[in-house]
Design a protein around this motif. Structure first.
Motif, mmCIF file in Angstrom:
data_model
loop_
_atom_site.group_PDB
_atom_site.id
_atom_site.type_symbol
_atom_site.label_atom_id
_atom_site.label_comp_id
_atom_site.label_asym_id
_atom_site.label_seq_id
_atom_site.Cartn_x
_atom_site.Cartn_y
_atom_site.Cartn_z
ATOM 1 N N LEU A 49 0.817 -1.203 0.000
ATOM 2 C CA LEU A 49 0.000 0.000 0.000
ATOM 3 C C LEU A 49 0.857 1.261 0.000
ATOM 4 O O LEU A 49 1.941 1.277 0.586
ATOM 5 C CB LEU A 49 -0.913 0.023 1.224
ATOM 6 C CG LEU A 49 -1.924 -1.111 1.357
ATOM 7 C CD1 LEU A 49 -2.621 -1.029 2.705
ATOM 8 C CD2 LEU A 49 -2.937 -1.042 0.234
ATOM 9 N N SER A 52 -0.695 7.740 -1.411
ATOM 10 C CA SER A 52 -1.464 8.376 -2.486
ATOM 11 C C SER A 52 -2.557 7.456 -3.020
ATOM 12 O O SER A 52 -3.686 7.898 -3.259
ATOM 13 C CB SER A 52 -0.546 8.827 -3.616
ATOM 14 O OG SER A 52 0.201 7.741 -4.120
ATOM 15 N N GLU A 53 -2.247 6.183 -3.192
ATOM 16 C CA GLU A 53 -3.243 5.230 -3.684
ATOM 17 C C GLU A 53 -4.358 5.021 -2.662
ATOM 18 O O GLU A 53 -5.534 4.914 -3.023
ATOM 19 C CB GLU A 53 -2.579 3.899 -4.022
ATOM 20 C CG GLU A 53 -1.627 3.980 -5.192
ATOM 21 C CD GLU A 53 -0.807 2.714 -5.379
ATOM 22 O OE1 GLU A 53 -0.875 1.805 -4.522
ATOM 23 O OE2 GLU A 53 -0.090 2.640 -6.386
ATOM 24 N N PHE A 54 -3.988 4.931 -1.401
ATOM 25 C CA PHE A 54 -4.965 4.748 -0.317
ATOM 26 C C PHE A 54 -5.941 5.913 -0.272
ATOM 27 O O PHE A 54 -7.161 5.722 -0.260
ATOM 28 C CB PHE A 54 -4.214 4.607 1.009
ATOM 29 C CG PHE A 54 -5.091 4.584 2.231
ATOM 30 C CD1 PHE A 54 -5.875 3.488 2.522
ATOM 31 C CD2 PHE A 54 -5.108 5.661 3.101
ATOM 32 C CE1 PHE A 54 -6.677 3.462 3.662
ATOM 33 C CE2 PHE A 54 -5.896 5.644 4.246
ATOM 34 C CZ PHE A 54 -6.684 4.548 4.524
ATOM 35 N N GLU A 56 -6.502 8.199 -2.618
ATOM 36 C CA GLU A 56 -7.225 8.283 -3.889
ATOM 37 C C GLU A 56 -8.377 7.275 -3.935
ATOM 38 O O GLU A 56 -9.457 7.579 -4.433
ATOM 39 C CB GLU A 56 -6.272 8.027 -5.045
ATOM 40 C CG GLU A 56 -6.889 8.241 -6.406
ATOM 41 C CD GLU A 56 -5.880 8.046 -7.522
ATOM 42 O OE1 GLU A 56 -6.081 7.113 -8.325
ATOM 43 O OE2 GLU A 56 -4.916 8.817 -7.579
ATOM 44 N N SER A 57 -8.160 6.075 -3.389
ATOM 45 C CA SER A 57 -9.212 5.051 -3.392
ATOM 46 C C SER A 57 -10.419 5.480 -2.561
ATOM 47 O O SER A 57 -11.524 4.991 -2.755
ATOM 48 C CB SER A 57 -8.669 3.719 -2.878
ATOM 49 O OG SER A 57 -8.495 3.749 -1.466
ATOM 50 N N LYS A 58 -10.196 6.407 -1.640
ATOM 51 C CA LYS A 58 -11.283 6.925 -0.808
ATOM 52 C C LYS A 58 -11.836 8.237 -1.356
ATOM 53 O O LYS A 58 -12.751 8.816 -0.781
ATOM 54 C CB LYS A 58 -10.787 7.117 0.625
ATOM 55 C CG LYS A 58 -10.421 5.787 1.278
ATOM 56 C CD LYS A 58 -10.060 5.984 2.721
ATOM 57 C CE LYS A 58 -9.888 4.657 3.421
ATOM 58 N NZ LYS A 58 -11.107 3.868 3.554
ATOM 59 N N GLY A 59 -11.226 8.720 -2.450
ATOM 60 C CA GLY A 59 -11.685 9.959 -3.063
ATOM 61 C C GLY A 59 -11.332 11.196 -2.267
ATOM 62 O O GLY A 59 -12.042 12.197 -2.323
#
Length: 69
Positions: A49, A52-54, A56-59
């Motif tokens: 993980l 930034s991806e975490f 972004e996945s939550k918006g």
């Protein structure tokens, strides 16, 4: 006081404890390499993980996270 936990991914910094505003979801992150561990993950093991991806996945962005005590 939170104990210092070295980042096992990069070995360049200490993990910082954060929480999401509103949900208070806890996660650990390395400021150097942006690796991320969820609260229930073992921080002495590798992770796939990244901050930034975490987020972004939550918006959401960094403005929805704060350092946790």
């Amino acid at each position: 006081m939170t104990p210092k936990i070295p980042c096992v991914h990069c070995g360049q910094d200490w993990l910082q404890k954060y929480q999401l505003k509103g949900t208070r979801e806890i996660f650990w992150a390395c400021p150097e390499c942006e690796s991320l561990w969820l609260e229930d993950q073992d921080t002495s093991e590798e992770t796939d993980l990244y901050i930034s991806e975490f987020l972004e996945s939550k918006g959401i962005g960094w403005d929805h996270a704060e350092k946790a005590m």
